[in-house]
Motif scaffolding. Structure first.
Motif, short mmCIF file in Angstrom:
data_model
loop_
_atom_site.label_atom_id
_atom_site.label_comp_id
_atom_site.label_asym_id
_atom_site.label_seq_id
_atom_site.Cartn_x
_atom_site.Cartn_y
_atom_site.Cartn_z
N VAL A 83 -20.52 17.68 15.60
CA VAL A 83 -21.07 18.90 15.78
C VAL A 83 -22.78 19.03 15.76
CG1 VAL A 83 -20.89 19.53 13.34
CG2 VAL A 83 -21.03 21.28 15.30
N THR A 84 -23.33 19.67 16.56
CA THR A 84 -24.64 19.70 16.67
C THR A 84 -25.03 20.94 16.15
OG1 THR A 84 -24.59 20.44 18.93
CG2 THR A 84 -24.61 18.37 18.57
N LEU A 133 -19.97 17.38 5.02
CA LEU A 133 -20.63 17.30 6.31
C LEU A 133 -21.91 16.65 6.24
CD1 LEU A 133 -21.11 19.15 9.08
CD2 LEU A 133 -22.38 20.49 7.80
N LYS A 134 -22.19 15.46 7.03
CA LYS A 134 -23.07 14.53 7.06
C LYS A 134 -23.86 14.58 8.57
CE LYS A 134 -20.94 11.81 3.51
NZ LYS A 134 -20.43 10.27 3.01
N GLU A 135 -25.13 14.36 8.20
CA GLU A 135 -25.91 14.38 9.71
C GLU A 135 -25.80 12.82 10.05
OE1 GLU A 135 -30.30 16.11 11.18
OE2 GLU A 135 -30.30 14.94 9.25
N VAL A 136 -25.44 12.56 11.23
CA VAL A 136 -25.26 11.33 11.62
C VAL A 136 -26.49 10.79 12.62
CG1 VAL A 136 -22.93 11.29 11.12
CG2 VAL A 136 -23.64 12.08 13.28
N LYS A 152 -13.75 21.71 14.75
CA LYS A 152 -14.56 20.48 15.03
C LYS A 152 -13.82 19.38 14.33
CE LYS A 152 -17.46 21.31 18.36
NZ LYS A 152 -17.44 20.54 19.66
N TYR A 153 -13.46 19.39 12.85
CA TYR A 153 -12.84 18.44 12.31
C TYR A 153 -11.41 18.21 12.88
CZ TYR A 153 -10.41 15.80 8.55
OH TYR A 153 -9.53 15.15 7.90
N TYR A 198 -23.92 16.05 13.53
CA TYR A 198 -23.29 16.01 12.08
C TYR A 198 -21.91 15.50 12.58
CZ TYR A 198 -27.15 18.95 10.47
OH TYR A 198 -28.42 19.27 10.24
N GLY A 199 -21.42 14.81 11.49
CA GLY A 199 -20.03 14.40 11.32
C GLY A 199 -19.36 14.88 10.36
#
Length: 370
Positions: free
Chosen positions: A141-142, A176-179, A134-135, A186-187
């Motif tokens: 990504v969910t 990995l951060k929840e956006v 995904k990166y 997550y981003g």
């Protein structure tokens, strides 16, 4: 009535065989990629507390410095995601259980733990592989995506997500951060404010920011300059060797002495009046511009399983660096305001306009001061 037999043509059989072999090769390729990643996470010991130079804070009530080892520290058994690492640690606990109990019934829960850990380890490896994909695709990504990848293992999802995020952080230098908390989206971002991940455009590979932050950390811990020998001493413990191609990261010597230097994150120079000749590394201008000593120290502290204040001299220096950069930002902002005001005064063609602008400036300055 005799049964009807349908004779398949050789061409049809050959086509079916080719499709089967293609699917089998695709599955084996995916399994191999996951296996290689799992091997990297075990053998590349970035998690294994390399011998980082620096002064640890003295333990209270004793002369010896406090060790970063402890329940929160990274170790082979706590961070390795391959089945072999978890199985070995589980076998130890099983043996201890058998020695301490007269029967074998108490060892059954330990055996079940081995099976559960084995399953979780393999799913974490799959999840890390998916996050890297995904990166590379620059896509968010969910939670639903991740659950689908790990076969809807929602019970253990929080643990697996934590372990996967720790691995991409420490090994690849990604956060990995929840956006979007509503949709659990997550981003994946480059860590420590850096903008370079070491991946060549259009080429397959993995981010190498973790190695860059580690090298910056060694330089900082060694007094803001580290010899080439000191850098490799730490990287060797991490499983990276000069001139030896790593099966995940490639050739580390070229990466460090050429790529990172060319991008401006490192300076590589000869040590003046050194006999025999010696080379050393320093932070490059881009490293100073994009990250801070505190962010790098936080990464190093996490590798050791401790906090930045456990390195008192480096911590004080990092705090001072933060203060100086904050003052520089304030000065730059003030200079920018001054330039804007001068431009407005110069553009004015009437005395009244100048007087109005000056009055406006005084009012604005008063509001800034308040």
């Amino acid at each position: 009535m005799p049964p009807i037999r349908i004779k398949l043509s050789k061409r049809f059989k050959s086509s079916r065989r080719a499709q089967y072999q293609s699917r089998q090769a695709s599955t084996q390729s995916q399994d191999l990629e996951i296996a290689q990643l799992a091997r990297a996470l075990e053998e590349t010991h970035l998690f294994l507390c390399p011998q980082m130079p620096g002064n640890l804070k003295a333990a209270p009530g004793g002369d010896k410095p406090s060790s970063p080892e402890g329940p929160q520290s990274f170790s082979a058994s706590s961070i390795g995601i391959t089945a072999s690492a978890s199985s070995k640690s589980s076998e130890v606990s099983m043996n201890q259980g058998e020695e301490n109990s007269p029967g074998t019934s108490e060892a059954v829960p330990d055996f079940m733990n081995v099976l559960i850990m084995h399953s979780l380890d393999s799913k974490v490896a799959v999840l890390v592989n998916f996050l890297l994909l995904k990166y590379r695709m620059k896509e968010p990504v969910t939670k639903a995506d991740m659950l689908q990848v790990i076969n809807d293992c929602e019970v253990h999802f929080p643990e697996m997500l934590l372990r996967a995020s720790e691995r991409i952080e420490m090994l690849f230098g990604l956060d990995l951060k929840e956006v979007d908390s509503t949709n659990h989206c997550y981003g994946i971002f480059i860590k420590s404010g850096l903008t370079y991940d070491g991946m060549m455009h259009g080429e397959a590979g993995v981010p190498k920011t973790g190695i860059l932050i580690l090298v910056l950390g060694v330089i900082f811990m060694k007094g803001n300059h580290a010899t080439e020998e000191e850098i490799w001493e730490v990287l060797n413990v991490s499983g990276l060797y000069s001139g030896k191609k790593h099966f995940i990261f490639g050739e580390p010597k070229q990466l460090i002495t050429e790529d990172f230097v060319r991008e401006g994150y490192l300076e590589f120079r000869q040590v003046a009046s050194a006999d025999p000749a010696q080379s050393e590394f320093l932070w490059g201008p881009k490293a100073h511009a994009e990250t801070t000593k505190m962010k790098v120290l936080e990464f190093i502290a996490k590798v050791h399983g401790t906090d930045p204040s456990s390195f008192p001299s480096q911590y004080e220096e990092a705090l001072q660096d933060e203060k100086e950069k904050a003052q520089a930002r304030i000065s730059a902002k003030g200079l920018c305001h001054s330039q804007v005001l001068v431009s407005r005064l110069a553009a004015s063609s009437s005395t009244r306009g100048v007087r109005d602008i000056v009055s406006s400036c005084i009012v604005q300055r008063g509001s800034w001061c308040s």
